[in-house]
Scaffold this motif. Sequence first.
Motif, PDB file in Angstrom:
ATOM      1  N   ARG A  60       1.929   8.701  -1.794  1.00 32.21           N
ATOM      2  CA  ARG A  60       1.354   7.487  -2.376  1.00 32.21           C
ATOM      3  C   ARG A  60       0.295   7.935  -3.373  1.00 32.21           C
ATOM      4  O   ARG A  60      -0.621   8.689  -3.021  1.00 32.21           O
ATOM      5  CB  ARG A  60       0.744   6.589  -1.299  1.00 32.21           C
ATOM      6  N   ALA A 109      -3.406   6.743 -13.486  1.00 29.88           N
ATOM      7  CA  ALA A 109      -4.485   6.286 -14.355  1.00 29.88           C
ATOM      8  C   ALA A 109      -4.060   6.452 -15.802  1.00 29.88           C
ATOM      9  O   ALA A 109      -3.635   7.547 -16.211  1.00 29.88           O
ATOM     10  CB  ALA A 109      -5.749   7.091 -14.074  1.00 29.88           C
ATOM     11  N   SER A 128      -2.910  10.974  -9.320  1.00 34.84           N
ATOM     12  CA  SER A 128      -3.588  11.528  -8.155  1.00 34.84           C
ATOM     13  C   SER A 128      -2.559  12.161  -7.233  1.00 34.84           C
ATOM     14  O   SER A 128      -1.392  11.781  -7.217  1.00 34.84           O
ATOM     15  CB  SER A 128      -4.340  10.428  -7.398  1.00 34.84           C
ATOM     16  N   ARG A 188      -1.925   7.112  -7.298  1.00 32.12           N
ATOM     17  CA  ARG A 188      -2.377   6.181  -8.323  1.00 32.12           C
ATOM     18  C   ARG A 188      -2.200   6.828  -9.680  1.00 32.12           C
ATOM     19  O   ARG A 188      -2.480   8.008  -9.854  1.00 32.12           O
ATOM     20  CB  ARG A 188      -3.835   5.783  -8.093  1.00 32.12           C
ATOM     21  N   ASP A 222      -4.416  -1.591 -11.314  1.00 33.91           N
ATOM     22  CA  ASP A 222      -4.453  -0.600 -10.232  1.00 33.91           C
ATOM     23  C   ASP A 222      -3.015  -0.165  -9.955  1.00 33.91           C
ATOM     24  O   ASP A 222      -2.328  -0.722  -9.106  1.00 33.91           O
ATOM     25  CB  ASP A 222      -5.082  -1.201  -8.974  1.00 33.91           C
ATOM     26  N   ALA A 275      -0.617   1.640  -8.288  1.00 33.90           N
ATOM     27  CA  ALA A 275      -0.397   2.410  -7.066  1.00 33.90           C
ATOM     28  C   ALA A 275       1.094   2.467  -6.787  1.00 33.90           C
ATOM     29  O   ALA A 275       1.777   1.442  -6.803  1.00 33.90           O
ATOM     30  CB  ALA A 275      -1.141   1.773  -5.897  1.00 33.90           C
TER      31      ALA A 275
END
Length: 1021
Positions: free
Chosen positions: A974, A978, A942, A976, A1003, A1005
Motif C-alpha cells: 500500500r 505524490a 512511498s 502513496r 491523496d 493511495a
Amino acid sequence: MHNDRTITKARLKRVLDERIRPAVYPESVPLAVSVWNAPGEPVPVAEGLAAEGVPIRTGAQWGPPWGTSWFTVTGTVPREWAGRTVEALLDLGFDENMPGFQCEGLVYRPDGSPVKGLNPRNQWVRIGEKVVGGEEVVLHVEASSNPVILDYHPFLPTELGDRETADSAPRYRLGRMDLAVLDRTVWELVQDLEVLGELMAELSVEAPRRWEILRAVERALDAVDLQDVGGTAARARELLTSVLAAPAHASAHRISAVGHAHIDSAWLWPLRETVRKVARTTSNMTALLEDEPDFVYAMSQAQQFAWIKEHRPEVYARVKKAVAEGRFVPVGGMWVESDTNMPGSEALARQFVHGKRFFLEEFGIETEEVWLPDTFGYSAALPQLVKLSGAKWFLTQKISWSRSNKFPHHTFWWEGLDGTRVFTHFPPIDTYNSQLSGKEVAHAVRNFQEKGGATRSLAPTGWGDGGGGTTREMLARAKRLADLEGSARVVFEKPSVFFEKAHAEYEHAPVWVGELYLELHRATLTSQARTKQGNRRSEHLLREAELWAATAAVRAGFPYPYEALDRLWKTVLLHQFHDILPGTSIAWVHREAAATYAAVAAELESIIGEALAALAGDPLAVLAEDALATLRGDGPASGTVIFNAAPHGRGGVPALGAAAVGQRDRAAVRAEPREGGGFVLDNGLLRVEIDGRGLVVSVYDLAAERETVAPGAAANLLQLHPDFPNMWDAWDVDHFYRNTVTDLTDVEALELTDDGAVRVVRAFGASRVEQFLGLPDGERRLDIATEVDWHETEKFLKAAFPLDLHTDRVAAETQFGHLYRPTHTNTSWDAAKFEACAHRFVHLEEPGWGVAVVNDSTYGYDVTRAVRDGGTGTTTTLRLSLLRAPRFPDPRTDQGVHRFRYALVPNASLGDAVREGHRINLPERRVVGAGAGGVEPLVSVSGDSVVVSAVKLADDGSGDVVVRLYEALGGRARVRVAAGFAVGAGAVCDLLERPVGAVDADDIALSFRPFEIVTLRLTRA
C-alpha cells in the motif's frame, strides 16, 4: 482386403497426378511476355507499370537474388472459348514444395489496381467466368526474386542472406504463362477424390466407413475415361455423392477454420520485402473473400496493416472495405507478433497499446483475442497485460514444438505472474499453416486433450511464414468436411465466434500457472548480441525520454514530442518481432537493425537533451538525479551520486575502462597486490580477491562475515563450449553442449589501472577479451566490464559465478516482476529449462542472505548445483550467456567487438536486485550546462516494493500525466503517490489510458496485489 486398400490408394494417386489434375485446364494458348528489371531496390508501382520491357520466353532465366522484375503478359481470349471459364496461369518458376520461401508476384491491371498475389500454390488469375471470346488480356506482375535461403536444408551457411554479399546470378526459370480454360467439373472431382482419399487413409482398417469410401472411389475411377476426363468427370462425381453426403456423427469434433497467413515481419527476407509479402497476401485474400461468401480471414500485426496503408494504399483500400464487411478480421491486438521473453516491461505493454489503438482508430474494432502462434515461449506477465489491454482470449501454437514434455492442455485457463487468468487455446492441429488435409484434421481429433469436457478447436488455415494465405482448394476441403461421416466437422468462422463457443462450453477448464516455456529454441536468448543490446538500450532511453519530456512539459512548457515518441516506440516494437530480437533472421535484417538502433539512440538522446535544457533554463545546469531515481526504483534520491553512467562509445555501447566499473573515488577503495599473485580490492563493505589468473576467488561480505564464492571455485570465469545443435543453428542450443567445456584461464595481462580497477586481458582461439573489475565506493557490488573481440564459429561463451549458496530456486526478472525457476532437475520439466530468460537480474537466496547478478544487455542464463567437498551441502553456479557463433541464417553472426557490463551483488535482497538491475541500465545523473540546479521528481512513491515503469504525457494530447507502477517483489503493498504538480483529477486506467476507476486527487493511495500493474492518469489542475 489389405491388398485392395493398397492398390486403390496407389491407383488413386496415379490417376489424379497423371490424368485428372492435368485435365483441369484442358485447353490453353500462350501469352506474350515482356520483362523490365528494376535497378536496385523495388520501385513505386506507377514506375513499374510504365516501364517498357523486352520480350522473354518461358524457360528463360530471370531474377538475381533480391531483385524485382516487372512482367507484362498480353493475349487474346480465343473466340471459340465463348461461355467458358478462362484463367491466366502464371508460373514464375515456382517450386510448389516451398510456398512462401522463394519468388512471388503481385498482379496489377494497367490502371494500377491490384488483382491478386502469385505464389507456388496459387498461380491462377481469373479472366472471366463466362467469356464472350476476343477479350484482350493485359496484366502486369511485380515479381520478386527472393532467393531460397533454406535450400531444403536449414543449416547450410549462405551469403544470399544479404544483398551486399549475394551474387547476381539469376535464380529462376520462367514457367508456364498461358491463357487456359478451367473445367470446373474436373476441378471439383479433384477436390472430391482428394478429401475422400485422405479421409480413407486416416480411418482404421476395421472401420466400415473406410471400406465404403474405398469402394466408392473405385467406382468413380472406373467411370473416368482416361482419354476423356472432362467428358466423364460428372458421372464420376455422381458415384461419390452418397459417401460425400453421409453426415458426421453427432459427437464429431468441431473445428473452426480461420483463414490465415502467418507472415513473419522479417526472417529469411528483409523488412522491405515483408511489406510486399503483406500486399500480395492481402490482395489474394480480399479477392478470395469476394468469390467465397463463407470464407473468413484473420490477420494479426498492426504493423503489417500500417505498412500497406503507407506503401500500397490501393491494396489497403480493399482491406479496409473487407474489414468493414466483417469477414477480414484484425486479430492479435499487438503491434507485431512479438517475442515475449526479452522485451522489457513497458515495451511488452506498448505492444498492446500501439496494436490495440491502431485497430480502434483505423477500423473501430476492439480486438479481443491475442494471436501469437509462433513465438518462442510466452512470458508469465502476459495474462495480466492481455486483460489490462481489454482483450479476453489468448491463442498460441508453438508449444507443440517442445521436445521433452507434451503440454497437457489445448483449451485451458492460463494464470500469470500476478494471478490473472486468461482463457487460452492451443490448436491441436499443431500447425499455424493448416491446409485442412485429412491427415491434419484427423491429427487434431486424436491429439485434442480436452475430450469429454470440450468439443471444439481452432485451425489457422493458409500458407504462411512467407505468406500466401488460404487457397480455394482449402475452402473446397472445408465445404466437404462441414458434415462428413468419419471426419471432424469443419466450418470457417471468426476467432471470436470460436472463443465464445469454447468458453461457454468449457468455462471450468483446467488451469496452467506461470510461463509457457518452450522446450526448444533456447539459444534465441543469446544469438545476435548487438540486436539484443540495441533493444535493451532503446527501451531504457525511451523511458528516460518520456520522463524528461513530461517533466519539462509540466515544469517549463516544453513541447512534448508526441509524434517522435510514437514513431520511435513503433520502431523498437517492430524490432521485437519474434525473428528479429531473437537473432534468427538473415544478415540483412540484423545489419539494418544495428543502424536503426543507433539512429533511435541518437534521436532519443536529442529529445532528452532538449528537455533537460528546457528544465535548466539553458545555460543553467540540471543535476537530474532525483527524477532518474523514479525510474531506478530508488524512491527520492539522497543527493549523493553513487554511480555515474559509463561514457558511451560508438552506437551507444558503453566504453570500456574504470569508468565502466564504478571507480569514482580511489581513496575510498583500497587496492593492493595479493600474495601469490593478483590483487585485493577493499571498499570497507566487500573484500575481493583476484588471483594471478585474473579470476575472482573471493568476494567477502565484511558486515555479514560471509564468503560469496563457492569453496575452491572462481567467479567471473569465462567458459567456452562447442555449439553445434541438432537443428536450427541460430535458434537452438542442445543440452549436450555442456559435455565439453574450456575454462579461459590463460592471461596475457593483469594489472591495476590508475583508476583503481583491475584490468585482465585474455586470448583464446581467434578472439580476445579485456575486462575491468572494480568496486564502487560505498556499495556492495563488484562491477565487471567486458569487451570481447569475437571471431569464433559454432562456439558458446558463458560467464560463470559459482556461489556458496544452497537454494532450490532462483528468481529471474521478467516483465513487471520476477518468476522462480528450479536449480534442480527433479522432473523432466525442470531439466528442460537448462537455458532460460532473465532481464536485468537473477537473484539467489538462502534465508537472510542472497546474491544478485545484474546485467546491462544479456538475457540467457543457466544455473546448476554442485556438491561441496565431503559430499555435504551444495553450492549453486549461475552463468550468464554472452555470445554464440551460429552460421545459419547469418554466416557471420556476432563477429567483431562486443561490450557487456554485469555486476555481482552479495548480501542482496530482492529489492536490492531490482534497484541494481535498474542502476546498471540507467545513468545516475544527467548534467546540462555549467551551473548546478536540481530537478524534483514529477512523481514519487512511498514504499520500497512498488516501481515506476513509466512517466509520460497521455497519448491523446490532453496534457494529462500518465504513471505506470507495479509491485516488484511479489507481495502486498500500500503506497502513496505524490505528484510534483497540482492534480485536478485522477483515475486508474487500462493500458490504453482509458479510465476504469477513480482515485482521490488530493491523496493518491493505492493498494497492490503481488506483481499488480496500475496505470494512473492525473489531470493537471
